[in-house]
Design an enzyme around this catalytic site. Structure first.
Site, PDB file in Angstrom:
ATOM      1  CG  HIS A 167      -2.839  -5.519   2.852  1.00 23.14           C
ATOM      2  ND1 HIS A 167      -2.430  -4.656   1.873  1.00 23.14           N
ATOM      3  CD2 HIS A 167      -3.035  -6.702   2.235  1.00 23.14           C
ATOM      4  CE1 HIS A 167      -2.381  -5.294   0.724  1.00 23.14           C
ATOM      5  NE2 HIS A 167      -2.745  -6.543   0.917  1.00 23.14           N
TER       6      HIS A 167
ATOM      7  CG  ASP B 175      -1.662  -1.326   1.364  1.00 24.84           C
ATOM      8  OD1 ASP B 175      -2.698  -1.477   0.716  1.00 24.84           O
ATOM      9  OD2 ASP B 175      -1.176  -2.217   2.093  1.00 24.84           O
TER      10      ASP B 175
HETATM   11  P1  NDP Z   1      -0.570 -16.017  -3.975  1.00 27.92           P
HETATM   12  O1  NDP Z   1       0.825 -16.424  -3.841  1.00 27.92           O
HETATM   13  O2  NDP Z   1      -0.981 -15.176  -5.116  1.00 27.92           O
HETATM   14  O3  NDP Z   1      -1.071 -15.265  -2.642  1.00 27.92           O
HETATM   15  C1  NDP Z   1      -0.764 -15.731  -1.360  1.00 27.92           C
HETATM   16  C2  NDP Z   1      -1.422 -14.876  -0.316  1.00 27.92           C
HETATM   17  O4  NDP Z   1      -0.924 -13.553  -0.365  1.00 27.92           O
HETATM   18  C3  NDP Z   1      -2.936 -14.764  -0.462  1.00 27.92           C
HETATM   19  O5  NDP Z   1      -3.510 -14.896   0.846  1.00 27.92           O
HETATM   20  C4  NDP Z   1      -3.114 -13.373  -0.976  1.00 27.92           C
HETATM   21  O6  NDP Z   1      -4.339 -12.808  -0.563  1.00 27.92           O
HETATM   22  C5  NDP Z   1      -2.011 -12.674  -0.247  1.00 27.92           C
HETATM   23  N1  NDP Z   1      -1.724 -11.303  -0.679  1.00 27.92           N
HETATM   24  C6  NDP Z   1      -1.455 -10.276   0.145  1.00 27.92           C
HETATM   25  N2  NDP Z   1      -1.272  -9.160  -0.503  1.00 27.92           N
HETATM   26  C7  NDP Z   1      -1.455  -9.429  -1.788  1.00 27.92           C
HETATM   27  C8  NDP Z   1      -1.439  -8.655  -2.949  1.00 27.92           C
HETATM   28  N3  NDP Z   1      -1.245  -7.375  -2.935  1.00 27.92           N
HETATM   29  N4  NDP Z   1      -1.632  -9.252  -4.105  1.00 27.92           N
HETATM   30  C9  NDP Z   1      -1.897 -10.552  -4.158  1.00 27.92           C
HETATM   31  N5  NDP Z   1      -1.948 -11.335  -3.082  1.00 27.92           N
HETATM   32  C10 NDP Z   1      -1.741 -10.791  -1.905  1.00 27.92           C
HETATM   33  O7  NDP Z   1      -1.523 -17.289  -3.929  1.00 27.92           O
HETATM   34  P2  NDP Z   1      -1.360 -18.705  -4.648  1.00 27.92           P
HETATM   35  O8  NDP Z   1      -2.705 -19.304  -4.548  1.00 27.92           O
HETATM   36  O9  NDP Z   1      -0.651 -18.608  -5.944  1.00 27.92           O
HETATM   37  O10 NDP Z   1      -0.380 -19.468  -3.685  1.00 27.92           O
HETATM   38  C11 NDP Z   1      -0.672 -19.733  -2.360  1.00 27.92           C
HETATM   39  C12 NDP Z   1       0.098 -20.960  -1.937  1.00 27.92           C
HETATM   40  O11 NDP Z   1      -0.112 -21.125  -0.550  1.00 27.92           O
HETATM   41  C13 NDP Z   1      -0.367 -22.229  -2.642  1.00 27.92           C
HETATM   42  O12 NDP Z   1       0.744 -22.871  -3.175  1.00 27.92           O
HETATM   43  C14 NDP Z   1      -1.030 -23.037  -1.529  1.00 27.92           C
HETATM   44  O13 NDP Z   1      -0.747 -24.404  -1.646  1.00 27.92           O
HETATM   45  C15 NDP Z   1      -0.386 -22.464  -0.297  1.00 27.92           C
HETATM   46  N6  NDP Z   1      -1.267 -22.506   0.849  1.00 27.92           N
HETATM   47  C16 NDP Z   1      -0.716 -22.730   2.039  1.00 27.92           C
HETATM   48  C17 NDP Z   1      -1.491 -22.826   3.167  1.00 27.92           C
HETATM   49  C18 NDP Z   1      -0.831 -23.090   4.451  1.00 27.92           C
HETATM   50  O14 NDP Z   1       0.249 -22.594   4.696  1.00 27.92           O
HETATM   51  N7  NDP Z   1      -1.403 -23.890   5.320  1.00 27.92           N
HETATM   52  C19 NDP Z   1      -2.938 -22.656   3.124  1.00 27.92           C
HETATM   53  C20 NDP Z   1      -3.427 -22.342   1.843  1.00 27.92           C
HETATM   54  C21 NDP Z   1      -2.608 -22.270   0.746  1.00 27.92           C
HETATM   55  P3  NDP Z   1      -5.684 -12.899  -1.427  1.00 27.92           P
HETATM   56  O15 NDP Z   1      -6.173 -14.308  -1.262  1.00 27.92           O
HETATM   57  O16 NDP Z   1      -6.560 -11.891  -0.764  1.00 27.92           O
HETATM   58  O17 NDP Z   1      -5.326 -12.556  -2.839  1.00 27.92           O
END
Ligand code: NDP
Length: 327
Positions: free
Chosen positions: A189, A161
Site C-alpha cells: 500500500h 488502491d
Molecule cells: P488518520 O485517522 O487520518 O490516519 C490513521 C492512519 O491511517 C495513518 O497511519 C494513515 O497513514 C493511515 N492511512 C492508511 N491509508 C490511508 C489513506 N488512504 N488515507 C489516509 N490515511 C491512511 O490519522 P489521525 O491523525 O486523524 O488519527 C490517528 C489517531 O491514532 C489519533 O487519534 C492518535 O491519537 C492515534 N494514534 C494511536 C497510536 C497507537 O495506537 N499507539 C499511535 C499514534 C496515533 P499516513 O500517516 O501515511 O497518512
C-alpha cells in the site's frame, strides 16, 4: 437474534476513526443482523481520551439498534480482550524531519505491543486489518508478535488502491464501477503498488482490450492510482479519511461475509504464491468464503507486470529488513 461480536478500533478518535465507527455501528461492516460491541482504543494521552469520549457521545446519540456496547481503552492489553475483529488504524505519522527508519521504528514499537496484546487476550479467531501506515509492514510486525494466533488472520489494507483503480477504469471506459470484475492490486500500500487490469472484465468483455492503451496504463493510470493519496492531501488540505474508512469496511465485510466468487484485493501473508517469499504481507487478488480468503492462483505474469511486482516487493522486503532487529 445473533450474539454480539467484539470489534476493536485503534486510533478511534482520529479522522479515519470518525468516518469508520458510525458505519460499523450501523451494521454496514458485519451485516444488519449482527450486533457489535465497540472496543475503542486511543493513546493514554488525556487529550486523545477526551476526544474519544466525545466520539462516544455521538455514537450514543445515534441510538444504533445494533450497538450492543462501547468501551474506551488506553491499553491494548485490556482493549483487545476477546476481540473478534481488530481494525488497527492508529499509527505514528511521519513528523517534520523524521527519517524513514525513525518512522519504521516508532511504528514497530506500536505494532509489536499490539500484536503481543492480541496474542495474549483476543479471540483465538480474531481477524486483524491494519490500516495505519506503513500498513503492510505494520501488519507483518503484528503477525510476527502474535505467534499463537493464525498468521493468515493478519492482513493489510490494499482495498483503497483496489477501489481507486476500479473508479479510474470506470471513468476511462464509461461503464459503471459495479460492472468491473477480476481487478487485482499487487504489493505494498504505497505508490509502488501495481494495479493490474489485464484479467478484468466488464459484462464479459476484456477491460484490457476495451482500453487497448499501454501508454495510458503506464503513464496515466498507474501514477494516478499510486499518487491519489497525495492528490487528495493537496486538494483537501487533509489526508483521505472517508475513502480509507470505506475501504476498511469493504475489506472486513468481504472477509467476514464472502464475495460470491468475485475477486477483491487484500494484503495477506504470502505462502510463496507468485514467487513472493513466505510471510511477506503482499497485496493479492483473493476470493473469500465462510470467513476465509483464498489467493487467486495461476495467473500469467508478463514481463511488464513482473517488473512492477519486483519493484513493490523490493520496497516491502526493504521495509521488513529495516524492522527485523526490532522484532
Ligand atoms: P488518520 O485517522 O487520518 O490516519 C490513521 C492512519 O491511517 C495513518 O497511519 C494513515 O497513514 C493511515 N492511512 C492508511 N491509508 C490511508 C489513506 N488512504 N488515507 C489516509 N490515511 C491512511 O490519522 P489521525 O491523525 O486523524 O488519527 C490517528 C489517531 O491514532 C489519533 O487519534 C492518535 O491519537 C492515534 N494514534 C494511536 C497510536 C497507537 O495506537 N499507539 C499511535 C499514534 C496515533 P499516513 O500517516 O501515511 O497518512
Amino acid at each position: 437474534s445473533k450474539k454480539p461480536v467484539r470489534v476493536a478500533v485503534t486510533g478511534a478518535a482520529g479522522q479515519i476513526g470518525y468516518a469508520l465507527l458510525f458505519r460499523i455501528a450501523s451494521g454496514e461492516m458485519l451485516g444488519k443482523d449482527q450486533p457489535v460491541i465497540l472496543q475503542l482504543l486511543e493513546i493514554p494521552d488525556e487529550k486523545a481520551q477526551k476526544a474519544l469520549k466525545g466520539v462516544m457521545m455521538e455514537l450514543e446519540d445515534c441510538a444504533f439498534p445494533l450497538l450492543a456496547g462501547m468501551e474506551a481503552h488506553g491499553d491494548p492489553m485490556t482493549g483487545f480482550k476477546d476481540t473478534d475483529y481488530a481494525l488497527l488504524v492508529g499509527a505514528r505519522p511521519r513528523g517534520p524531519g523524521m527519517e524513514r527508519a525513525d518512522l519504521l521504528a516508532a511504528n514497530a514499537q506500536i505494532f509489536t505491543a499490539q500484536g503481543k496484546a492480541l496474542n495474549a487476550v483476543a479471540s483465538r479467531d480474531v481477524k486483524v486489518l491494519v490500516v495505519g501506515n506503513p500498513a503492510n509492514t505494520n501488519a507483518y510486525i503484528a503477525m510476527k508478535s502474535a505467534p499463537d494466533l493464525k498468521r493468515e488472520n493478519f492482513t493489510a489494507m490494499l482495498r483503497l488502491d483496489h477501489n481507486r483503480a476500479a473508479s479510474q477504469i470506470a471513468a476511462k471506459t464509461g461503464k459503471p464501477v459495479a460492472s468491473i470484475r477480476k481487478l487485482a492490486v499487487w504489493g505494498n500500500h504505497s505508490p509502488t503498488m501495481y494495479a493490474d487490469y489485464r484479467f478484468a472484465t466488464i459484462d464479459g468483455a476484456s477491460v484490457k482490450d476495451m482500453i487497448n492503451d499501454q501508454v495510458w496504463n503506464k503513464d496515466v493510470f498507474l501514477p494516478t492510482v499510486g499518487k491519489r493519496g497525495a492528490a487528495i492531501i493537496e486538494a483537501r488540505g487533509l489526508s483521505s479519511a472517508a475513502s480509507a474508512a470505506n475501504a476498511a469496511i469493504d475489506h472486513m465485510r468481504d472477509w467476514a461475509l464472502g464475495t460470491n466468487g468475485e475477486w477483491v484485493t487484500m494484503g495477506v501473508p504470502s505462502n510463496g504464491e507468485y514467487g513472493i517469499p513466505k510471510d511477506v504481507m503482499f497485496g493479492f487478488p483473493v476470493t473469500t468464503e465462510g470467513g476465509q480468503y483464498k489467493i487467486v492462483e495461476g495467473l500469467p505474469i508478463d514481463e511488464f507486470s513482473q517488473a512492477c511486482i519486483d519493484k513493490t516487493l523490493a520496497e516491502l522486503t526493504g521495509e521488513q529488513d529495516g524492522v527485523k532487529h526490532l522484532l
